[in-house]
Design a protein around this motif. Structure first.
Motif, PDB file in Angstrom:
ATOM      1  N   TYR A  41       0.841  -1.196   0.000  1.00  0.00           N
ATOM      2  CA  TYR A  41       0.000   0.000   0.000  1.00  0.00           C
ATOM      3  C   TYR A  41       0.883   1.256   0.000  1.00  0.00           C
ATOM      4  O   TYR A  41       0.582   2.233  -0.670  1.00  0.00           O
ATOM      5  CB  TYR A  41      -0.936   0.023   1.216  1.00  0.00           C
ATOM      6  N   GLY A  42       1.966   1.211   0.752  1.00  0.00           N
ATOM      7  CA  GLY A  42       2.887   2.344   0.787  1.00  0.00           C
ATOM      8  C   GLY A  42       3.493   2.631  -0.571  1.00  0.00           C
ATOM      9  O   GLY A  42       3.666   3.797  -0.952  1.00  0.00           O
ATOM     10  N   ASP A  43       3.825   1.574  -1.325  1.00  0.00           N
ATOM     11  CA  ASP A  43       4.364   1.763  -2.675  1.00  0.00           C
ATOM     12  C   ASP A  43       3.351   2.454  -3.579  1.00  0.00           C
ATOM     13  O   ASP A  43       3.694   3.363  -4.336  1.00  0.00           O
ATOM     14  CB  ASP A  43       4.759   0.415  -3.287  1.00  0.00           C
ATOM     15  N   VAL A  44       2.096   2.031  -3.489  1.00  0.00           N
ATOM     16  CA  VAL A  44       1.047   2.655  -4.298  1.00  0.00           C
ATOM     17  C   VAL A  44       0.842   4.106  -3.874  1.00  0.00           C
ATOM     18  O   VAL A  44       0.654   4.981  -4.710  1.00  0.00           O
ATOM     19  CB  VAL A  44      -0.270   1.858  -4.217  1.00  0.00           C
ATOM     20  N   LEU A  45       0.933   4.358  -2.585  1.00  0.00           N
ATOM     21  CA  LEU A  45       0.810   5.730  -2.082  1.00  0.00           C
ATOM     22  C   LEU A  45       1.843   6.626  -2.741  1.00  0.00           C
ATOM     23  O   LEU A  45       1.535   7.746  -3.165  1.00  0.00           O
ATOM     24  CB  LEU A  45       0.963   5.751  -0.558  1.00  0.00           C
ATOM     25  N   GLY A  46       3.054   6.143  -2.866  1.00  0.00           N
ATOM     26  CA  GLY A  46       4.129   6.931  -3.465  1.00  0.00           C
ATOM     27  C   GLY A  46       3.978   7.138  -4.962  1.00  0.00           C
ATOM     28  O   GLY A  46       4.518   8.094  -5.514  1.00  0.00           O
ATOM     29  N   ARG A  72       0.667   0.421  13.389  1.00  0.00           N
ATOM     30  CA  ARG A  72       0.212   1.819  13.323  1.00  0.00           C
ATOM     31  C   ARG A  72       1.357   2.795  13.120  1.00  0.00           C
ATOM     32  O   ARG A  72       1.254   3.716  12.310  1.00  0.00           O
ATOM     33  CB  ARG A  72      -0.571   2.190  14.575  1.00  0.00           C
ATOM     34  N   ASP A  73       2.438   2.622  13.841  1.00  0.00           N
ATOM     35  CA  ASP A  73       3.568   3.546  13.691  1.00  0.00           C
ATOM     36  C   ASP A  73       4.168   3.449  12.294  1.00  0.00           C
ATOM     37  O   ASP A  73       4.553   4.455  11.711  1.00  0.00           O
ATOM     38  CB  ASP A  73       4.627   3.282  14.756  1.00  0.00           C
ATOM     39  N   LEU A  78       4.750   5.913   6.869  1.00  0.00           N
ATOM     40  CA  LEU A  78       4.570   5.918   5.408  1.00  0.00           C
ATOM     41  C   LEU A  78       3.810   7.157   4.957  1.00  0.00           C
ATOM     42  O   LEU A  78       4.182   7.810   3.977  1.00  0.00           O
ATOM     43  CB  LEU A  78       3.814   4.664   4.963  1.00  0.00           C
ATOM     44  N   ILE A  79       2.757   7.459   5.672  1.00  0.00           N
ATOM     45  CA  ILE A  79       1.939   8.621   5.306  1.00  0.00           C
ATOM     46  C   ILE A  79       2.724   9.915   5.518  1.00  0.00           C
ATOM     47  O   ILE A  79       2.706  10.818   4.673  1.00  0.00           O
ATOM     48  CB  ILE A  79       0.614   8.613   6.090  1.00  0.00           C
ATOM     49  N   GLU A  82       5.302  10.380   2.747  1.00  0.00           N
ATOM     50  CA  GLU A  82       4.687  10.842   1.504  1.00  0.00           C
ATOM     51  C   GLU A  82       4.307  12.311   1.600  1.00  0.00           C
ATOM     52  O   GLU A  82       4.501  13.088   0.666  1.00  0.00           O
ATOM     53  CB  GLU A  82       3.469   9.986   1.150  1.00  0.00           C
ATOM     54  N   ARG A  83       3.780  12.712   2.743  1.00  0.00           N
ATOM     55  CA  ARG A  83       3.450  14.126   2.956  1.00  0.00           C
ATOM     56  C   ARG A  83       4.700  14.986   2.784  1.00  0.00           C
ATOM     57  O   ARG A  83       4.681  16.013   2.101  1.00  0.00           O
ATOM     58  CB  ARG A  83       2.878  14.324   4.359  1.00  0.00           C
ATOM     59  N   ASP A  84       5.809  14.546   3.368  1.00  0.00           N
ATOM     60  CA  ASP A  84       7.064  15.293   3.269  1.00  0.00           C
ATOM     61  C   ASP A  84       7.572  15.353   1.829  1.00  0.00           C
ATOM     62  O   ASP A  84       8.057  16.391   1.385  1.00  0.00           O
ATOM     63  CB  ASP A  84       8.117  14.688   4.183  1.00  0.00           C
ATOM     64  N   ALA A  85       7.441  14.254   1.113  1.00  0.00           N
ATOM     65  CA  ALA A  85       7.887  14.225  -0.290  1.00  0.00           C
ATOM     66  C   ALA A  85       7.055  15.170  -1.134  1.00  0.00           C
ATOM     67  O   ALA A  85       7.594  15.896  -1.979  1.00  0.00           O
ATOM     68  CB  ALA A  85       7.803  12.802  -0.824  1.00  0.00           C
ATOM     69  N   VAL A  86       5.753  15.185  -0.919  1.00  0.00           N
ATOM     70  CA  VAL A  86       4.882  16.088  -1.693  1.00  0.00           C
ATOM     71  C   VAL A  86       5.189  17.538  -1.335  1.00  0.00           C
ATOM     72  O   VAL A  86       5.267  18.393  -2.216  1.00  0.00           O
ATOM     73  CB  VAL A  86       3.397  15.751  -1.425  1.00  0.00           C
TER      74      VAL A  86
END
Length: 91
Positions: A41-46, A72-73, A78-79, A82-86
């Motif tokens: 899921y993390g890969d798809v998020l990216g 959870r952590d 991961l989220i 992704e926020r930081d990358a965006v």
């Protein structure tokens, strides 16, 4: 509009979730897949290029995180990554 009424049972965006049963089924499926698919899921998020992809990934990750506290952590990380990358890409 969102501040003009008291949120008791619904959010102001609830009427826009047209396919309520579909995303609920998606969440239940993600829970069944379990923690083993978090990185996928993390890969798809990216790689997501459409808001529906983001919604799907976030529903899946949220469902897994709520059902399996041990990841959870990792999911939050991961989220946040992704926020930081965006954010960095927008600068």
């Amino acid at each position: 509009m969102a501040k003009s009424f008291t949120w008791i049972n619904w959010t102001p965006t609830f009427p826009f979730a047209r396919e309520r049963t579909a995303w609920l089924a998606a969440a239940r499926s993600a829970i069944a897949f379990g923690a083993e698919v978090v990185d996928r899921y993390g890969d798809v998020l990216g790689r997501a290029t459409h808001i529906t992809q983001l919604f799907d990934v976030l529903v899946g990750l949220t469902a897994i995180g709520l059902s399996e506290g041990s990841v959870r952590d990792r999911i939050a990380g991961l989220i946040a990554d992704e926020r930081d990358a965006v954010s960095a890409a927008r600068r």
